[in-house]
Motif scaffolding. Structure first.
Motif, short mmCIF file in Angstrom:
data_model
loop_
_atom_site.label_atom_id
_atom_site.label_comp_id
_atom_site.label_asym_id
_atom_site.label_seq_id
_atom_site.Cartn_x
_atom_site.Cartn_y
_atom_site.Cartn_z
N GLU A 157 0.83 -1.21 0.00
CA GLU A 157 0.00 0.00 0.00
C GLU A 157 0.86 1.26 0.00
O GLU A 157 0.53 2.24 -0.66
CB GLU A 157 -0.96 0.01 1.20
CG GLU A 157 -2.10 -0.98 1.08
CD GLU A 157 -1.70 -2.43 1.35
OE1 GLU A 157 -0.62 -2.67 1.96
OE2 GLU A 157 -2.44 -3.32 0.92
N ASP A 158 1.98 1.23 0.76
CA ASP A 158 2.91 2.37 0.75
C ASP A 158 3.46 2.60 -0.64
O ASP A 158 3.56 3.72 -1.11
CB ASP A 158 4.08 2.11 1.71
CG ASP A 158 3.65 2.00 3.17
OD1 ASP A 158 2.66 2.65 3.55
OD2 ASP A 158 4.31 1.25 3.91
N PHE A 159 3.82 1.51 -1.30
CA PHE A 159 4.36 1.61 -2.66
C PHE A 159 3.33 2.22 -3.60
O PHE A 159 3.65 3.09 -4.40
CB PHE A 159 4.79 0.23 -3.18
CG PHE A 159 5.45 0.29 -4.52
CD1 PHE A 159 6.82 0.46 -4.63
CD2 PHE A 159 4.71 0.22 -5.69
CE1 PHE A 159 7.44 0.54 -5.85
CE2 PHE A 159 5.31 0.30 -6.93
CZ PHE A 159 6.68 0.47 -7.01
N ARG A 205 -0.78 0.84 -9.76
CA ARG A 205 -2.18 0.68 -10.16
C ARG A 205 -2.71 -0.67 -9.68
O ARG A 205 -3.82 -0.75 -9.16
CB ARG A 205 -2.30 0.80 -11.68
CG ARG A 205 -3.70 0.74 -12.20
CD ARG A 205 -3.75 1.25 -13.65
NE ARG A 205 -5.00 0.99 -14.27
CZ ARG A 205 -6.12 1.64 -14.02
NH1 ARG A 205 -6.12 2.63 -13.15
NH2 ARG A 205 -7.24 1.34 -14.64
N ARG A 206 -1.91 -1.72 -9.84
CA ARG A 206 -2.33 -3.06 -9.40
C ARG A 206 -2.58 -3.09 -7.91
O ARG A 206 -3.41 -3.84 -7.43
CB ARG A 206 -1.25 -4.09 -9.74
CG ARG A 206 -1.23 -4.47 -11.19
CD ARG A 206 -0.15 -5.46 -11.53
NE ARG A 206 -0.09 -6.57 -10.61
CZ ARG A 206 1.00 -7.30 -10.41
NH1 ARG A 206 2.11 -7.02 -11.05
NH2 ARG A 206 0.98 -8.31 -9.57
N LEU A 207 -1.85 -2.27 -7.16
CA LEU A 207 -1.95 -2.28 -5.71
C LEU A 207 -2.97 -1.27 -5.18
O LEU A 207 -3.14 -1.15 -3.98
CB LEU A 207 -0.58 -1.99 -5.10
CG LEU A 207 0.49 -3.04 -5.40
CD1 LEU A 207 1.85 -2.56 -4.92
CD2 LEU A 207 0.14 -4.38 -4.78
N SER A 208 -3.63 -0.55 -6.07
CA SER A 208 -4.57 0.46 -5.59
C SER A 208 -6.01 0.23 -6.06
O SER A 208 -6.93 0.79 -5.48
CB SER A 208 -4.10 1.86 -6.01
OG SER A 208 -4.10 1.97 -7.42
N GLU A 263 -11.29 -5.37 -0.91
CA GLU A 263 -10.19 -6.25 -1.33
C GLU A 263 -9.57 -5.71 -2.61
O GLU A 263 -10.24 -5.05 -3.40
CB GLU A 263 -10.70 -7.67 -1.57
CG GLU A 263 -11.21 -8.37 -0.34
CD GLU A 263 -10.09 -8.90 0.55
OE1 GLU A 263 -8.93 -8.97 0.11
OE2 GLU A 263 -10.41 -9.24 1.70
N LEU A 264 -8.32 -6.03 -2.84
CA LEU A 264 -7.66 -5.64 -4.08
C LEU A 264 -8.23 -6.42 -5.25
O LEU A 264 -8.53 -7.62 -5.13
CB LEU A 264 -6.15 -5.89 -3.99
CG LEU A 264 -5.36 -4.97 -3.07
CD1 LEU A 264 -3.92 -5.43 -2.99
CD2 LEU A 264 -5.43 -3.52 -3.53
N ALA A 265 -8.37 -5.76 -6.38
CA ALA A 265 -8.87 -6.42 -7.59
C ALA A 265 -7.95 -7.56 -7.99
O ALA A 265 -8.41 -8.60 -8.48
CB ALA A 265 -9.00 -5.40 -8.73
N LYS A 269 -7.18 -13.53 -8.71
CA LYS A 269 -6.55 -14.79 -8.28
C LYS A 269 -7.61 -15.79 -7.82
O LYS A 269 -7.53 -16.97 -8.17
CB LYS A 269 -5.55 -14.53 -7.16
CG LYS A 269 -4.96 -15.81 -6.59
CD LYS A 269 -3.55 -15.67 -6.16
CE LYS A 269 -2.94 -16.91 -5.56
NZ LYS A 269 -3.23 -18.16 -6.18
N VAL A 270 -8.60 -15.35 -7.07
CA VAL A 270 -9.67 -16.25 -6.62
C VAL A 270 -10.40 -16.83 -7.83
O VAL A 270 -10.67 -18.03 -7.88
CB VAL A 270 -10.66 -15.52 -5.68
CG1 VAL A 270 -11.89 -16.37 -5.40
CG2 VAL A 270 -9.97 -15.12 -4.38
N MET A 271 -10.71 -15.97 -8.81
CA MET A 271 -11.40 -16.46 -10.00
C MET A 271 -10.55 -17.48 -10.77
O MET A 271 -11.06 -18.50 -11.22
CB MET A 271 -11.77 -15.29 -10.91
CG MET A 271 -12.91 -14.46 -10.39
SD MET A 271 -13.39 -13.21 -11.60
CE MET A 271 -13.32 -11.75 -10.59
N GLU A 272 -9.28 -17.18 -10.90
CA GLU A 272 -8.40 -18.11 -11.60
C GLU A 272 -8.27 -19.43 -10.85
O GLU A 272 -8.33 -20.50 -11.44
CB GLU A 272 -7.01 -17.49 -11.81
CG GLU A 272 -7.01 -16.38 -12.83
CD GLU A 272 -5.68 -15.64 -12.91
OE1 GLU A 272 -4.86 -15.73 -11.96
OE2 GLU A 272 -5.47 -14.96 -13.92
N ASP A 273 -8.11 -19.37 -9.52
CA ASP A 273 -7.95 -20.57 -8.71
C ASP A 273 -9.18 -21.48 -8.78
O ASP A 273 -9.06 -22.70 -8.75
CB ASP A 273 -7.68 -20.21 -7.25
CG ASP A 273 -6.29 -19.62 -7.04
OD1 ASP A 273 -5.46 -19.66 -7.97
OD2 ASP A 273 -6.04 -19.10 -5.93
#
Length: 185
Positions: A43-45, A56-59, A144-146, A151-155
Motif C-alpha cells: 500500500e505504501d508503494f 495501479r495493481r496495488l490500488s 479487497e484488491l482487484a 486470483k480467486v477467479m483463476e484458482d
C-alpha cells in the motif's frame, strides 16, 4: 603483432558486465532489507507510485470495478426459475444472486448452472431458485484488491465473484472482464 593495436580480448573487457550485474543485485538485496526493516508495504508503494503499473495493481479495489445497485441480478430464493432467467437476461451478467427474505445471500445461479440443469432434462422451470442454485458462491469484500479477486477467479475457474458486506448481503458483482479491462494484470 603490433602492441599499439588492442587485441579482441581487450575490446570485450571495456564494459564491466559482471561488476554492474553484481552491483544491481547488491542494490536490490539492500533495498529489500531496508523495506522489511521499515515495514514498507504494498500500500505504501502504491501511494508513492500511483501512476505506474505496479502502483495501479496495488490500488484498484473490488468496489472500484463491481456492478452494484440496480445492476445487481438479485432473486428471492422462492422465485421461480423461469422468472429468475428473465432477471439474468435483463441484467446481462450471466448470474443471479439468490437471497432470503432479509436480503442475505444464500446462493448463486450462473449460466454454467443453467447448462448443467438443462443436461439433466428435468422440469426445472417451475421450481424455486433455491432448488437449482449453487449454495456456496465464492465471495469477496468491496475493499479487497482487484488483483486478489482475479486470483480467486483463476484458482476456482470462475468468471465472477459476489461482493458482500459484513452482514453477508450482496452489494455487487465483479466479473473477470471488469478486472482485465482495468489493466490490473
Amino acid at each position: 603483432l603490433d602492441a599499439s593495436v588492442p587485441s579482441e580480448a581487450c575490446i570485450y573487457n571495456l564494459a564491466p558486465t559482471a561488476s554492474s550485474t553484481a552491483a544491481i543485485a547488491l542494490g536490490d538485496a539492500l533495498a529489500l532489507v531496508v523495506q522489511e526493516q521499515r515495514g514498507f508495504t504494498a500500500e505504501d508503494f502504491s501511494l508513492l507510485h500511483p501512476g505506474g503499473t505496479l502502483g495501479r495493481r496495488l490500488s484498484i479495489r473490488i468496489k472500484d470495478l463491481m456492478h452494484s445497485g440496480d445492476d445487481l441480478p438479485i432473486v428471492n430464493h422462492n422465485q421461480l426459475v423461469k422468472d429468475m432467467l428473465v432477471v439474468i437476461t435483463n441484467k446481462r451478467l450471466g448470474t443471479a444472486l439468490i437471497v432470503e427474505e432479509e436480503g442475505k445471500l444464500v446462493g448463486i445461479f450462473t449460466d454454467g448452472d443453467l447448462r448443467r440443469v438443462l443436461s439433466r432434462n428435468d422440469n426445472f422451470m417451475m421450481k424455486p431458485a433455491s432448488a437449482v442454485m449453487s449454495p456456496e458462491p465464492k465471495l469477496i469484500g468491496p475493499n479487497e484488491l482487484a488483483e486478489r479477486g482475479l486470483k480467486v477467479m483463476e484458482d476456482h475457474k470462475i468468471t465472477a465473484l459476489v461482493v458482500v458486506d459484513d452482514h453477508h448481503h450482496p452489494v455487487g458483482i465483479v466479473h473477470i472482464h471488469d478486472i482485465l479491462k482495468s489493466k490490473v494484470v
